[in-house]
Write an enzyme that holds these catalytic residues in place. Structure first.
Site, PDB file in Angstrom:
ATOM      1  N   ASP A 160       1.699   4.856   1.616  1.00 39.17           N
ATOM      2  CA  ASP A 160       1.470   5.793   2.708  1.00 39.17           C
ATOM      3  C   ASP A 160       2.006   7.163   2.323  1.00 39.17           C
ATOM      4  O   ASP A 160       3.124   7.299   1.825  1.00 39.17           O
ATOM      5  CB  ASP A 160       2.179   5.317   3.987  1.00 39.17           C
ATOM      6  CG  ASP A 160       1.621   3.977   4.458  1.00 39.17           C
ATOM      7  OD1 ASP A 160       0.402   3.770   4.343  1.00 39.17           O
ATOM      8  OD2 ASP A 160       2.413   3.139   4.936  1.00 39.17           O
ATOM      9  N   ASP A 199      10.898   3.790  12.896  1.00 41.07           N
ATOM     10  CA  ASP A 199      11.637   2.701  13.544  1.00 41.07           C
ATOM     11  C   ASP A 199      13.005   2.398  12.919  1.00 41.07           C
ATOM     12  O   ASP A 199      14.022   2.417  13.610  1.00 41.07           O
ATOM     13  CB  ASP A 199      10.768   1.425  13.643  1.00 41.07           C
ATOM     14  CG  ASP A 199      10.009   1.093  12.365  1.00 41.07           C
ATOM     15  OD1 ASP A 199      10.250   1.750  11.326  1.00 41.07           O
ATOM     16  OD2 ASP A 199       9.189   0.156  12.395  1.00 41.07           O
ATOM     17  N   ASP A 205       0.850  -1.186   0.000  1.00 45.86           N
ATOM     18  CA  ASP A 205       0.000   0.000   0.000  1.00 45.86           C
ATOM     19  C   ASP A 205       0.890   1.242   0.000  1.00 45.86           C
ATOM     20  O   ASP A 205       2.105   1.127   0.171  1.00 45.86           O
ATOM     21  CB  ASP A 205      -0.932   0.005   1.209  1.00 45.86           C
ATOM     22  CG  ASP A 205      -0.201  -0.317   2.487  1.00 45.86           C
ATOM     23  OD1 ASP A 205       0.987   0.046   2.611  1.00 45.86           O
ATOM     24  OD2 ASP A 205      -0.797  -0.946   3.371  1.00 45.86           O
TER      25      ASP A 205
HETATM   26  P1  ATP Z   1       4.183  -2.803   5.478  1.00 44.42           P
HETATM   27  O1  ATP Z   1       3.029  -1.866   5.274  1.00 44.42           O
HETATM   28  O2  ATP Z   1       4.740  -3.418   4.266  1.00 44.42           O
HETATM   29  O3  ATP Z   1       3.928  -3.780   6.549  1.00 44.42           O
HETATM   30  P2  ATP Z   1       5.446  -0.446   6.474  1.00 44.42           P
HETATM   31  O4  ATP Z   1       6.869  -0.104   6.700  1.00 44.42           O
HETATM   32  O5  ATP Z   1       4.675   0.435   5.543  1.00 44.42           O
HETATM   33  O6  ATP Z   1       5.407  -1.945   6.037  1.00 44.42           O
HETATM   34  P3  ATP Z   1       3.475   0.262   8.422  1.00 44.42           P
HETATM   35  O7  ATP Z   1       3.084  -0.488   9.660  1.00 44.42           O
HETATM   36  O8  ATP Z   1       2.498   0.458   7.334  1.00 44.42           O
HETATM   37  O9  ATP Z   1       4.771  -0.481   7.886  1.00 44.42           O
HETATM   38  O10 ATP Z   1       4.016   1.675   8.909  1.00 44.42           O
HETATM   39  C1  ATP Z   1       4.346   2.722   8.028  1.00 44.42           C
HETATM   40  C2  ATP Z   1       5.583   3.435   8.529  1.00 44.42           C
HETATM   41  O11 ATP Z   1       5.349   3.990   9.822  1.00 44.42           O
HETATM   42  C3  ATP Z   1       6.800   2.549   8.700  1.00 44.42           C
HETATM   43  O12 ATP Z   1       7.522   2.423   7.498  1.00 44.42           O
HETATM   44  C4  ATP Z   1       7.591   3.290   9.749  1.00 44.42           C
HETATM   45  O13 ATP Z   1       8.305   4.364   9.174  1.00 44.42           O
HETATM   46  C5  ATP Z   1       6.500   3.874  10.633  1.00 44.42           C
HETATM   47  N1  ATP Z   1       6.172   2.995  11.767  1.00 44.42           N
HETATM   48  C6  ATP Z   1       5.191   2.061  11.824  1.00 44.42           C
HETATM   49  N2  ATP Z   1       5.166   1.447  13.014  1.00 44.42           N
HETATM   50  C7  ATP Z   1       6.151   1.979  13.738  1.00 44.42           C
HETATM   51  C8  ATP Z   1       6.641   1.769  15.058  1.00 44.42           C
HETATM   52  N3  ATP Z   1       6.095   0.856  15.872  1.00 44.42           N
HETATM   53  N4  ATP Z   1       7.681   2.530  15.467  1.00 44.42           N
HETATM   54  C9  ATP Z   1       8.228   3.473  14.649  1.00 44.42           C
HETATM   55  N5  ATP Z   1       7.820   3.698  13.411  1.00 44.42           N
HETATM   56  C10 ATP Z   1       6.802   2.979  12.941  1.00 44.42           C
HETATM   57 MG    MG Z   2       2.520   0.368   5.094  1.00 45.82          MG
END
Ligand code: ATP
Ligand code: MG
Length: 407
Positions: A56, A133, A54
């Site tokens: 963001d 993170d 997706d």
């Molecule tokens: P995916 O959607 O493929 O699982 P993602 O990296 O996009 O991976 P998300 O959970 O959608 O993960 O979160 C979007 C972004 O928000 C992450 O890339 C990160 O930068 C930030 N983020 C999410 N959760 C945390 C956390 N627990 N601590 C710090 N930053 C976070």
């Molecule tokens: Mg994501």
């Protein structure tokens, strides 16, 4: 702080890979005078040549204003508001730059008197980068200037295949222990190494996972095991001693079930490759099986009372860690209960193969074969039986019963 800026071409990123809806949101925000970028997982995955799940978006536009610009939008979240912009085929999450160190969205800062001192505070792009993170998750991409902004060492770590915490790993894990599972998840998904400096901080904090909200843990477990990299996730979780934290095996020797889990996760990953659906109930039936099999005596002789007792305690214990939705519980119990039916060969066997829950029970039975070689004959028999027509089924049953009488 000025980020390092790179052109997208150099990193194999281009607008073509980005959802048109996301592009249109960014353009509109920029035309309204705001900064707007793609951020996080979609940039990380695109650069790695993987299909982003997706898209963001992050911006300096505040939620109410975003809401004003996009009619198809809705503000969600209580403390940290974010905006969902809805299209026919997707929802694009649009967040405002945030400061603060905890990204777990529900966190607040409380002073000595227990008062909230900071709540829903927006930040600069730089602050937004440093509260994320991992370095590989803190890349910002502007598809109209074709620039990637990197405040940390994200691009370098992507190239070196490294999962590196932004800041001090111990502190970042303290703030939000779920980041341990996120580190494992990204390492497993991308086949990256977790930075060595984070190994001990992770190992020292794994028990903190037990105190995380069960709903969050449930979601993370699904992402670890139902995204096509279950085998890698299992390997990494095991290496960090996390399996026994998430799935309290107690007295059970989990090594005895290693091959069973390996086969289960191999099958799971294959189903994803073949676009077959996955049921979280099946996953949890697998993950809790070592306890049920070991404690219930199901494998030898079924004692219903004992079996139900063990099932109830196992599920209860697991629910204290992660919130498995109620609707999966009866499915899980059925899979286990139905294992007994593979020992019975009678008229009811025909109906069994035609029942709704047969397939799951049968797949589970096959997985058990990985550590119970004595099941081999029965597995072969049921495999032939289930594929036969009514007449052949009757013949097979007759033969089977005759054979059993002889023994
Ligand atoms: P995916 O959607 O493929 O699982 P993602 O990296 O996009 O991976 P998300 O959970 O959608 O993960 O979160 C979007 C972004 O928000 C992450 O890339 C990160 O930068 C930030 N983020 C999410 N959760 C945390 C956390 N627990 N601590 C710090 N930053 C976070
Ligand atoms: Mg994501």
């Amino acid at each position: 702080m000025i980020p390092k800026v790179y052109t997208d071409k150099r990193y194999g990123l281009n607008k073509e890979q980005i959802s048109n809806n996301a592009l249109s949101i960014i353009l509109k925000l920029q035309n309204n005078g705001y900064k707007a970028f793609l951020v996080g997982g979609c940039i990380r995955d695109s650069i790695k040549g993987e299909n982003p799940k997706d898209f963001d978006i992050v911006t300096n536009c505040e939620p109410e204003e975003i809401r004003g610009i996009f009619r198809n939008s809705r503000i969600i979240g209580k403390r940290f508001k974010l905006v969902h912009i809805t299209f026919a085929n997707e929802i694009v999450e649009t967040t405002t730059f945030r400061s603060g160190t905890d990204a777990s969205s529900e966190s607040i800062e409380i002073d000595e008197d227990g008062k909230i001192v900071r709540d829903n505070q927006w930040g600069t792009q730089e602050e937004d980068a440093f509260r994320r993170d991992f370095t590989i998750n803190a890349l910002y991409y502007d598809p109209y200037s074709n620039e990637i902004s990197d405040y940390t060492t994200g691009l370098k770590d992507l190239k070196e295949k490294k999962i590196k915490f932004i800041g001090d790993p111990e502190t970042r894990i303290q703030e939000d222990p779920i980041r341990i599972l996120r580190a494992i998840r990204f390492a497993s998904k991308l086949k990256f190494q977790i930075d060595h400096k984070a190994h001990n901080p992770i190992k020292n904090s794994v028990l903190k996972l037990k105190h995380m909200p069960p709903a969050r843990l449930y979601e993370e477990i699904l992402k670890l095991f139902l995204s096509g990299h279950a085998s890698e996730s299992y390997r990494n979780l095991k290496a960090f001693g996390i399996m026994e934290v998430l799935f309290p095996f107690h007295g059970v020797d989990i090594d005895e079930y290693h091959e069973f889990l390996v086969k289960a996760f191999f099958d799971t990953d294959n189903r994803i490759k073949n676009n077959k659906p996955l049921n979280p109930g099946f996953l949890f039936a697998t993950l809790m099986w070592p306890r049920v099999a070991h404690n219930s005596g199901l494998k030898e002789r079924l004692d219903f009372q004992k079996f139900y007792r063990v099932v109830a305690t196992t599920i209860k214990e697991q629910q204290q860690i992660c919130a498995i939705p109620r609707r999966f519980i009866s499915f899980i119990k059925d899979i286990w209960m139905n294992q007994v039916r593979f020992k019975n060969f009678g008229k009811k066997s025909i109906g069994f193969t035609q029942s709704l829950r047969f397939r799951a029970a049968y797949d589970f039975f096959l997985i058990r074969g990985a550590i119970e070689p004595e099941l081999k004959t029965d597995i072969n028999w049921w495999t032939e039986f289930r594929a036969s027509n009514y007449d052949k089924k009757n013949r097979l049953l007759k033969e089977k019963r005759k054979e059993m009488r002889k023994n």
